[in-house]
Design a protein around this motif. Structure first.
Motif, PDB file in Angstrom:
ATOM      1  N   MET A   1     162.276  50.838 -23.699  1.00 13.98           N
ATOM      2  CA  MET A   1     161.936  50.369 -25.033  1.00 13.98           C
ATOM      3  C   MET A   1     160.808  51.222 -25.592  1.00 13.98           C
ATOM      4  N   GLN A   2     160.930  51.637 -26.846  1.00 20.07           N
ATOM      5  CA  GLN A   2     159.907  52.441 -27.479  1.00 20.07           C
ATOM      6  C   GLN A   2     158.781  51.549 -27.992  1.00 20.07           C
ATOM      7  N   ILE A   3     157.555  52.073 -27.869  1.00 20.04           N
ATOM      8  CA  ILE A   3     156.359  51.290 -28.153  1.00 20.04           C
ATOM      9  C   ILE A   3     155.414  52.137 -28.985  1.00 20.04           C
ATOM     10  N   HIS A   4     154.679  51.510 -29.871  1.00 18.78           N
ATOM     11  CA  HIS A   4     153.624  52.192 -30.615  1.00 18.78           C
ATOM     12  C   HIS A   4     152.309  52.043 -29.862  1.00 18.78           C
ATOM     13  N   LEU A   5     151.549  53.141 -29.798  1.00 20.01           N
ATOM     14  CA  LEU A   5     150.209  53.116 -29.232  1.00 20.01           C
ATOM     15  C   LEU A   5     149.227  53.022 -30.388  1.00 20.01           C
ATOM     16  N   LEU A   6     148.482  51.927 -30.432  1.00 20.67           N
ATOM     17  CA  LEU A   6     147.563  51.655 -31.529  1.00 20.67           C
ATOM     18  C   LEU A   6     146.122  51.802 -31.066  1.00 20.67           C
ATOM     19  N   LEU A   7     145.243  52.161 -32.005  1.00 19.29           N
ATOM     20  CA  LEU A   7     143.829  52.346 -31.718  1.00 19.29           C
ATOM     21  C   LEU A   7     143.002  51.571 -32.727  1.00 19.29           C
ATOM     22  N   ARG A   8     142.015  50.869 -32.206  1.00 21.52           N
ATOM     23  CA  ARG A   8     140.975  50.262 -33.045  1.00 21.52           C
ATOM     24  C   ARG A   8     139.675  50.997 -32.745  1.00 21.52           C
ATOM     25  N   ASP A   9     139.035  51.496 -33.792  1.00 21.23           N
ATOM     26  CA  ASP A   9     137.862  52.345 -33.589  1.00 21.23           C
ATOM     27  C   ASP A   9     136.618  51.558 -33.214  1.00 21.23           C
ATOM     28  N   HIS A  10     136.362  50.450 -33.879  1.00 16.61           N
ATOM     29  CA  HIS A  10     135.114  49.702 -33.674  1.00 16.61           C
ATOM     30  C   HIS A  10     135.413  48.207 -33.562  1.00 16.61           C
ATOM     31  N   PRO A  11     135.132  47.626 -32.401  1.00 18.75           N
ATOM     32  CA  PRO A  11     134.882  48.294 -31.118  1.00 18.75           C
ATOM     33  C   PRO A  11     136.164  48.922 -30.599  1.00 18.75           C
ATOM     34  N   ALA A  13     139.357  50.001 -28.831  1.00 18.61           N
ATOM     35  CA  ALA A  13     140.373  49.313 -28.031  1.00 18.61           C
ATOM     36  C   ALA A  13     141.701  49.999 -28.271  1.00 18.61           C
ATOM     37  N   LEU A  14     142.597  49.899 -27.303  1.00 17.49           N
ATOM     38  CA  LEU A  14     143.957  50.428 -27.399  1.00 17.49           C
ATOM     39  C   LEU A  14     144.931  49.271 -27.268  1.00 17.49           C
ATOM     40  N   ALA A  15     146.084  49.424 -27.875  1.00 17.72           N
ATOM     41  CA  ALA A  15     147.087  48.356 -27.828  1.00 17.72           C
ATOM     42  C   ALA A  15     148.477  48.970 -27.804  1.00 17.72           C
ATOM     43  N   LEU A  16     149.390  48.282 -27.155  1.00 15.35           N
ATOM     44  CA  LEU A  16     150.798  48.644 -27.124  1.00 15.35           C
ATOM     45  C   LEU A  16     151.584  47.567 -27.843  1.00 15.35           C
ATOM     46  N   ARG A  17     152.368  47.996 -28.846  1.00 14.78           N
ATOM     47  CA  ARG A  17     153.162  47.054 -29.628  1.00 14.78           C
ATOM     48  C   ARG A  17     154.577  47.601 -29.778  1.00 14.78           C
ATOM     49  N   PRO A  18     155.593  46.760 -29.560  1.00 17.76           N
ATOM     50  CA  PRO A  18     156.981  47.237 -29.718  1.00 17.76           C
ATOM     51  C   PRO A  18     157.203  47.788 -31.111  1.00 17.76           C
ATOM     52  N   SER A  26     157.659  39.951 -27.934  1.00 18.60           N
ATOM     53  CA  SER A  26     156.923  39.866 -26.690  1.00 18.60           C
ATOM     54  C   SER A  26     155.419  39.902 -26.887  1.00 18.60           C
ATOM     55  N   GLY A  27     154.968  40.209 -28.074  1.00 14.13           N
ATOM     56  CA  GLY A  27     153.550  40.248 -28.322  1.00 14.13           C
ATOM     57  C   GLY A  27     152.980  41.647 -28.253  1.00 14.13           C
ATOM     58  N   VAL A  28     151.668  41.728 -28.148  1.00 18.40           N
ATOM     59  CA  VAL A  28     150.927  42.987 -28.132  1.00 18.40           C
ATOM     60  C   VAL A  28     150.035  42.987 -26.893  1.00 18.40           C
ATOM     61  N   LEU A  29     150.067  44.086 -26.136  1.00 19.88           N
ATOM     62  CA  LEU A  29     149.225  44.238 -24.950  1.00 19.88           C
ATOM     63  C   LEU A  29     148.027  45.083 -25.332  1.00 19.88           C
ATOM     64  N   MET A  30     146.842  44.483 -25.248  1.00 16.16           N
ATOM     65  CA  MET A  30     145.620  45.139 -25.723  1.00 16.16           C
ATOM     66  C   MET A  30     144.693  45.452 -24.550  1.00 16.16           C
ATOM     67  N   ARG A  43     135.976  48.184 -14.587  1.00 19.20           N
ATOM     68  CA  ARG A  43     136.446  46.947 -15.186  1.00 19.20           C
ATOM     69  C   ARG A  43     137.069  47.233 -16.538  1.00 19.20           C
ATOM     70  N   ALA A  44     138.054  46.437 -16.886  1.00 21.16           N
ATOM     71  CA  ALA A  44     138.669  46.519 -18.206  1.00 21.16           C
ATOM     72  C   ALA A  44     139.092  45.117 -18.609  1.00 21.16           C
ATOM     73  N   ILE A  45     139.255  44.935 -19.904  1.00 20.95           N
ATOM     74  CA  ILE A  45     139.719  43.657 -20.450  1.00 20.95           C
ATOM     75  C   ILE A  45     141.123  43.873 -20.988  1.00 20.95           C
ATOM     76  N   THR A  46     142.030  43.036 -20.565  1.00 18.65           N
ATOM     77  CA  THR A  46     143.423  43.116 -21.012  1.00 18.65           C
ATOM     78  C   THR A  46     143.838  41.770 -21.583  1.00 18.65           C
TER      79      THR A  46
END
Length: 1098
Positions: A1-11, A13-18, A26-30, A43-46
Motif C-alpha cells: 500500500m502506498q503511503i504519504h510521508l508527512l512532516l510537521r516542523d514545530h514541534p 514530527a513525522l507521520a505516515l498516512r495512506p 486505518s488512521g495515521v501513524l505519527m 526513546r521515541a513517541i508513537t
C-alpha cells in the motif's frame, strides 16, 4: 500500500498516512522524538491517530513520491532516525495473494533535526560494486552506509504474508499470530522491535488498523525470482526464494564457521515453488558454513586454521544440529570439501565429520554424505554430479516435498526432511549441487503427470536460470561478486569465456574481501544491533519506564550468581623450546598451597586457566612479520597434559581458544562441564612494534561471556629498554584504545579484565644497588623504584587497575637454567617485568606468586582469583516484566462518574413536553453510557420485563418465526400479517416539528393491542433528505397491571411520533405511519429493563 510521508516542523514530527483515505480507514501513524534530553535518541513517541483526529493543516508532504512503509527506527550518533522504504519494484507472485517486492531505496529521517532532510530527498546511486563503504563526504548522512546496504537490491518484503517462513510453514501456521515471524530471517528485527512492542500494547481494533494501513515493513535478505511457465495449457508460476539468516551474518572472511549459539555463517534457506490455481508444490533446501570453529587469516596466504579443540567445539555443534532437526525433522549433510591430503579443506572436512559422528544421533535424523566435487568433476566435467545424485536419491524420496490443493487449501503432502549442503564458502559448488537436487525433486513430482518433453525442457531451462541468478545474488552478498560456475548452472556448458569470467570474479573477490569487507561488516552489525552498547529504540511508555526501574531493583529475582576460580599465568620463554621441564610448579602450585579459597577447600581446581606467553618464538627479523603456530601448539599440548594428568585432579579440561601474535600467545583452558555456559568467544590482536607494522611487540586478547558476565584476557609484550617507560606507557594506550573485537567491543567493554603480560617495566636503581636489595630480600626497597607502580600512582597508565601485593623477588633477568641474575655482558638490572594486573567488580585476588621454572631467563608468574559470575534467566525476566507491567497498568486510577443522578445527555429537540420526574438516588456503580434518557420506574415494572440479552440469546427473540410479507396483497393496510402486539404509534402531521434536520427523537414509545390501521404518508421536509430516530427499539408487551406501571403524569399524550431508523429519502419517497389503540407505556419502561439488570447484578 502506498503511503504519504508527512512532516510537521514545530514541534518536529513525522507521520505516515495512506494515500487513499477511504480505502484504508486505518488512521495515521505519527512519530516524535521523546523530549527528555537525558535519554534522547533511545526513546521515541508513537501514536496511531484516527483520521478524524488528525489535524493536517500543520503538516506537509516531505517526500515528493509516495513511500511504502517503515522498516523501524535506529539511534545513530545520538539521534533517532526512522527508516522509510522510498522505492521498490514488484518481483512477482508466488501464490494467489502473495506478491513480493524488492527494495530499491531506503531513506533515514531524523526525528529531532531537519539538517538531513535535503540529503534524504537527494537521489543517490548505489551500485552493487561501488567501493564507497569508507567514503567520507563533506556532508554525509549519518545513515548513508545503511541506506546503501538496503539499496543494493537484495532486500525483499511483502505486505500480504509472512515472507520469513516457507510455504509449508505459513500454510501450517495459518491460524497463528500475524506477527509470529521467524527471527532467523527477519533482517530489520532490531529496527522494528520497538514498534512491535507498541503494537502489542494496542487494543485489538487498533492493531488491525495498524496492520491494515501497511505502515510496518518486514524485510528478508537474499534472492527472490519468479518466472511464468505453461505446462499442458495450464499457467504456472515457478519461483526460487532464498532467505539469508541474520543470526551470524557477515562478509566472507569476517564471518566463518559456527558461533557458541550454534549459528553458522552464510546459512540460507532456499525454496523452489511451482504454483497454479489448481496445485502448489514446494521443495526446500539449506546451506551453511562448516559448523566448527575455524577461520582464515592473512591477505595472500589465507591459511585455514581450526580455532578450537574438539571438546570446546562439540556443545556448539550439538546446538546447531538440534535446532535443525527440530525445524526440519531429518537432515542429510552433503559435504563438498576437498579430501586432498595436507590441505586446509581436508583438515576442515575431517574435523567436521568427527564432530558429527560424536553427536551419536540416529541415522534416521542425521546423515553424512561426502563428495569431493573438485576431484570428481576435474576439468569441468560437472556431469559427474550424477554420481552424487544417485547416492542421495533415496534420501530425497524419504524427505518428500510439500504439495497442496490450491482450490481448497488442503495439504496433500508435507516435506519431512531437508538437505544441508556446504563447501568452503557455500557459494559456487553449493549452488551447483543444490540446483541439480532441486531439478531432480521437481522432475520426480512432474513424472507423475503427463508433461510433454517440450514443456519439460522449457520448465528446466527457466529453473536453471532462476538458480543461476540465485547463486549470483547470494554470492554478491557474501563475497562481493557473482558466483563462480554460474554459467554452467545457467547453460549446462563450460567454455573458455566462462573460465575467464570466473578468474576475473576471483580477482575481484580478493580485492573486495581484503579491502572493503571490514567496513561492510560494521554496517551489517549496526543494522542488526550487534555493536557494543547499541540499544533498540524504545517507544516511550511511562509504565514501561517505571517497570524498568523496578526490574533493576529486583534483578535477583531473575538472576543467579556463583563463585568461580580463575588462574592467570604469564611466562616469557625467551624463544626457548620446551625441554621437558614439568609445569606443575607453575600451573598446579595453587593445589599445593593453602590459598585460602573461601567458597571451596584449598584443593579446588580453577574453572578457567588463562596462560600467556611472550617470545614463544625467537624474535628474529624473519619472525617479526609472520606467525609460526607450531611452537604454540607444543606448549598447548603440555598445558593440557599437565592439567588432565594431575593425580589430584577431578576435572577434565578442554582448550577453549588460543591465538598468537608472533611472539605473544594466549591460551585458554576451561573445565569441560562449563563449556556450555561460555558464549561469544572472540580473539583479536594489536601490533605496536615498528610503528605498528611489526608483531614483535603488541598484544593478543581473548574475550568471552561466562553466563552474562564478560571477561577479557590479554597477553602483551611492551617496549624493552631500561629507561623507556614512556614508550611502554604509549604501548598500553595504543593497545587499550586500538584493540577491537567484533561488533565494536573494546577492552573496557568487559566486566572483568586481566593483563597477564611481560610489561617490561624495570626498577630505576643502579645495578649493584638493586642486586644488593635482591640478595637481602628487601622487596620494599626495590618496589619504591618500580616504574610500573610509580606510573600507576601518577595515573599515567593502567587507570583503575589493581595488582596484588608483590611478595616475591624480581622475575628478570636470570642466567638460563640458574638462580643467578644476569651475568652476561649487559648485566641487566633485576626487575619485575612479568606482571598480572586486573580490573572488575566482584573480583578478589587469592594468590599472587612466581614459580621456579628454568627453561627461560624469566620466572613465570601466577595469580589466582575468585569472581562472581552472574547468569540471567531470560524467561523469568520476561515473566516478571509482564507481571509488573500488568500490576502497574491495573493500579492506574480510572476516572468514574458518580451516578447520584441519571447521566445527562445533550439537549434534544422535543415534540412534546417532557413529563416531570421525581428525584431518585441510584447506588454508585461504574458509569454506563446510555442512548436514551433515564426516568425512574416502579419496581413492579422491572419484574415484568424480560431477562437481559446475552451473547447467545436476545430478549426479543422468543422462538417464534419472523413475520413474512405478503407480496401479492394490494391495499392500503399494512402488508405484514400476524403482528398484533407490537406496533408503532401514529401521529398527526400537524404535530411534527417544522424541521427534521436535527437528530430529534420521539419522547415516548407505545404498544398497541389492536389491529393495524391505515398507513399515512409523512412528507419529508424540504431542507433535509434524512430522518433520524433512536437506534434502540424495544418490544414491550402489554401488561394486565398497567395502572401500576405509570403515573398519570407520565401518560399525558397518546399521540407520539413513529419510531423509525435513519433512512435516505428523495423527492418521491413516502414514509407512512399508523395509529393504534391506547397504551400506558412510555420510554421510561424501556429503561426499566436497564435498571432491572443493574439491580439484578448488584
Amino acid at each position: 500500500m502506498q503511503i504519504h510521508l508527512l512532516l510537521r516542523d514545530h514541534p518536529r514530527a513525522l507521520a505516515l498516512r495512506p494515500t487513499v483515505l477511504h480505502e484504508a480507514p486505518s488512521g495515521v501513524l505519527m512519530f516524535e522524538q521523546y523530549s527528555n534530553s537525558s535519554i534522547m535518541g533511545d526513546r521515541a513517541i508513537t501514536k496511531l491517530l484516527p483520521l478524524a483526529e488528525f489535524e493536517d493543516t500543520s503538516w506537509h508532504i516531505l517526500n515528493n513520491r509516495p513511500v511504502f512503509g517503515c522498516l523501524g527506527m535506529i539511534n545513530v550518533m545520538g539521534e533517532c532516525f526512522i527508516a522509510i522504504v522510498t522505492d521498490c519494484v514488484p518481483v512477482g507472485r508466488l501464490r494467489a495473494g502473495e506478491e513480493v517486492h524488492k527494495i530499491l531505496s531506503v531513506s533515514f529521517y531524523s526525528l529531532s533535526s531537519s539538517k538531513y532532510d535535503e540529503l534524504d530527498n537527494m537521489a543517490r546511486d548505489y551500485s552493487e560494486t561501488s567501493d564507497d563503504w569508507n567514503d567520507q563526504a563533506t556532508i554525509q548522512h549519518p545513515c548513508a552506509q545503511l541506506e546503501k546496504l538496503f539499496s543494493v537490491g537484495n532486500f525483499y518484503f511483502t505486505p500480504d504474508f509472512d515472507l520469513t517462513k516457507t510455504v509449508q510453514a505459513r500454510t501450517s501456521d495459518a491460524s497463528s499470530s500475524v506477527h509470529a515471524f521467524d527471527d532467523h530471517f527477519l533482517w530489520n528485527k532490531f529496527l522494528i522491535s520497538g514498534l512491535l512492542d507498541f503494537r502489542a500494547k494496542l487494543e485489538r481494533k487498533k492493531q488491525m488498523d495498524l496492520d491494515r494501513g501497511g505502515f510496518l515493513v518486514f524485510a528478508i535478505r537474499g534472492y527472490v525470482g519468479v518466472e511464468s511457465v505453461t505446462l499442458e495449457n495450464e499457467k504456472y508460476e515457478l519461483s526460487v526464494i532464498s532467505k539469508l539468516s541474520c543470526k551470524r551474518a557477515g562478509t566472507r572472511f569476517n564471518s566463518r564457521g559456527i558461533d557458541d549459539n550454534g549459528h553458522v555463517a552464510n546459512f540460507v534457506e532456499t525454496e523452489t515453488v511451482l504454483y497454479s490455481d489448481r496445485v502448489c508444490y514446494a521443495f526446500m533446501q539449506t546451506r551453511g558454513s562448516v559448523p566448527v570453529f575455524w577461520e582464515q587469516q592473512g591477505i595472500v596466504n589465507q591459511k585455514l586454521q581450526i580455532a578450537r579443540g574438539p571438546g570446546a567445539t562439540q556443545p556448539a555443534v550439538k546446538r546447531h544440529f538440534t535446532e535443525l532437526i527440530q525445524r526440519y525433522h531429518s537432515i542429510c549433510n552433503i559435504n563438498l570439501l576437498s579430501a586432498r591430503e595436507n590441505t586446509g579443506e581436508s583438515l576442515l572436512g575431517s574435523t567436521y565429520i568427527s564432530a558429527v559422528h560424536q553427536l551419536h544421533v540416529p541415522e534416521s535424523e542425521l546423515r553424512m554424505v561426502n563428495f569431493d566435487l573438485h576431484a570428481e568433476c576435474r576439468g569441468g566435467n560437472y556431469e559427474n554430479i550424477v554420481y552424487l545424485l544417485d547416492e542421495v536419491r533415496g534420501y530425497l524420496d524419504q524427505h518428500g516435498y510439500f504439495l497442496m490443493d490450491s482450490v481448497d487449501n488442503r495439504i496433500v503432502n508435507r516435506q519431512n526432511g531437508c538437505f544441508r549442503t556446504n563447501c568452503l564458502d557455500c557459494l559456487d559448488r553449493t549452488n551447483l549441487v543444490q540446483n541439480k537436487i532441486s531439478a531432480m525433486a521437481l522432475q520426480n513430482y512432474l513424472s507423475r503427470h503427463r508433461i510433454s518433453q517440450w514443456d519439460m525442457e522449457m520448465l528446466m531451462e527457466k529453473h536453471s536460470h532462476l538458480w543461476a541468478e540465485n547463486g549470483d545474488g547470494l554470492s554478491r552478498i557474501y563475497a562481493g561478486t557473482g558466483a563462480l560456475k554460474s554459467a554452467f548452472t545457467r547453460t549446462g556448458k563450460v567454455t573458455f569465456m566462462n573460465m575467464l569470467n570466473d578468474a576475473t570474479r576471483s580477482a575481484n573477490r580478493f580485492f573486495i574481501n581484503n579491502f572493503q569487507d571490514k567496513a561492510k561488516q560494521e554496517v551489517i552489525d549496526q543494522l542488526l544491533g550487534k555493536l557494543t552498547d547499541q540499544q533498540e529504540i524504545i517507544i516511550h511508555d511511562p509504565i514501561s519506564e517505571s517497570v524498568s526501574k523496578l526490574m533493576i531493583k529486583r534483578s535477583k529475582d531473575y538472576s543467579t550468581s556463583r563463585k568461580v576460580t580463575i588462574f592467570c599465568g604469564t611466562y616469557n620463554l625467551n624463544g626457548k623450546h620446551f625441554k621437558g621441564e614439568s609445569l606443575d610448579p607453575w600451573l598446579l602450585q595453587h593445589s599445593r598451597s593453602n590459598n585460602g579459597l573461601k567458597h571451596v577447600g584449598g584443593d579446588e581446581e580453577p574453572d578457567i586457566y588463562a596462560v600467556g606467553f611472550q617470545e614463544i618464538v625467537e624474535l628474529s627479523p624473519q619472525q617479526v612479520m609472520a606467525t609460526d603456530p607450531e611452537k604454540r601448539k607444543v606448549w598447548e599440548e603440555q598445558i593440557e597434559r599437565t592439567l588432565n594428568l594431575n593425580p589430584n585432579g577431578k576435572s577434565k579440561y578442554v582448550m577453549l581458544r588460543s591465538n598468537q601474535l608472533v611472539g605473544a600467545a594466549l591460551v585458554i583452558f576451561v573445565k569441560s562441564d562449563i563449556v556450555e555456559s561460555i558464549r561469544n568467544v572472540e580473539t583479536s590482536i594489536k601490533k605496536t612494534g615498528i610503528m605498528g607494522i611489526a608483531g614483535n611487540k603488541g598484544a593478543v586478547a581473548i574475550r568471552m561471556d561466562y553466563g552474562d558476565t564478560s571477561i577479557c584476557f590479554l597477553a602483551a609484550h611492551f617496549a624493552s629498554g631500561h629507561s623507556n617507560y614512556e614508550d611502554r606507557n604509549a604501548d598500553f594506550h595504543t593497545i587499550n584504545q586500538g584493540l577491537r573485537f567484533l561488533r565494536g567491543r573494546t577492552i573496557e567493554s568487559h566486566d572483568n579484565i586481566f593483563w597477564l603480560s611481560d610489561l617490561n617495566y624495570r626498577v630505576s636503581l643502579a645495578n649493584e644497588e638493586a642486586r644488593a636489595y635482591a640478595a637481602q630480600g628487601n622487596i620494599d626497597a626495590l618496589l619504591q623504584a618500580d616504574q610500573l607502580q610509580n606510573e600507576m600512582r601518577l595515573s599515567h597508565v593502567f587507570q583503575g587497575y589493581q595488582e596484588g601485593p608483590i611478595t616475591f623477588l624480581p622475575t628478570y633477568k636470570y642466567d638460563n637454567g640458574k638462580d643467578i641474575y644476569d651475568t652476561s655482558e649487559k648485566q641487566r638490572v633485576p626487575g619485575w617485568t612479568d606482571r598480572i594486573l586486573y580490573k572488575g567488580k566482584n573480583l578478589e585476588l587469592v594468590q599472587y606468586a612466581r614459580a621456579e621454572l628454568y627453561t627461560s631467563d624469566h620466572r613465570p608468574v601466577l595469580a589466582l582469583f575468585e569472581a562472581d559470575i552472574v547468569t540471567l534467566d531470560y524467561d523469568a525476566k520476561a515473566r516478571l516484566q509482564k507481571e509488573l507491567y500488568q500490576k502497574s497498568l491495573d493500579s492506574i486510577p480510572v476516572e468514574t462518574i458518580p451516578l447520584s443522578s441519571p447521566p445527562k445527555l445533550p439537549a434534544r429537540r422535543r415534540t412534546l413536553t417532557s413529563p416531570s420526574r421525581p428525584n431518585m438516588t441510584i447506588p454508585a456503580r461504574p458509569p454506563i453510557d446510555t442512548l436514551i434518557e433515564v426516568s425512574p420506574v416502579k419496581t413492579s415494572v422491572r419484574k415484568n420485563l424480560p431477562k437481559p440479552s446475552t451473547e447467545f440469546s436476545k430478549w426479543w427473540d422468543n422462538g417464534d418465526p419472523l413475520p413474512q410479507a405478503n407480496t401479492h396483497y394490494v391495499g392500503k393496510a399494512n402488508p405484514f400479517h400476524g403482528l398484533s402486539s407490537t406496533v408503532t404509534k401514529n401521529i398527526p402531521l400537524s404535530t411534527l416539528p417544522s424541521s427534521t434536520s436535527s437528530s430529534s427523537s420521539p419522547s415516548s414509545l407505545r404498544n398497541a393491542d389492536s389491529s393495524l390501521s391505515q398507513w399515512v404518508p409523512i412528507q419529508p421536509a424540504a431542507t433535509t433528505k434524512t430522518f433520524s430516530s433512536p437506534s434502540l427499539l424495544h418490544n414491550i408487551h402489554s401488561s394486565s397491571t398497567n395502572e401500576d406501571s405509570f403515573s398519570s403524569s407520565q401518560a399525558t399524550n397518546n399521540n407520539t411520533a413513529a419510531v423509525i431508523s435513519p433512512i435516505e429519502a428523495d423527492e418521491k419517497y413516502e414514509h407512512k405511519q399508523h395509529q393504534s389503540s391506547n397504551s400506558d407505556n412510555n420510554v421510561s419502561s424501556a429503561f426499566g429493563f436497564w435498571n432491572n439488570k443493574q439491580t439484578a447484578t448488584s
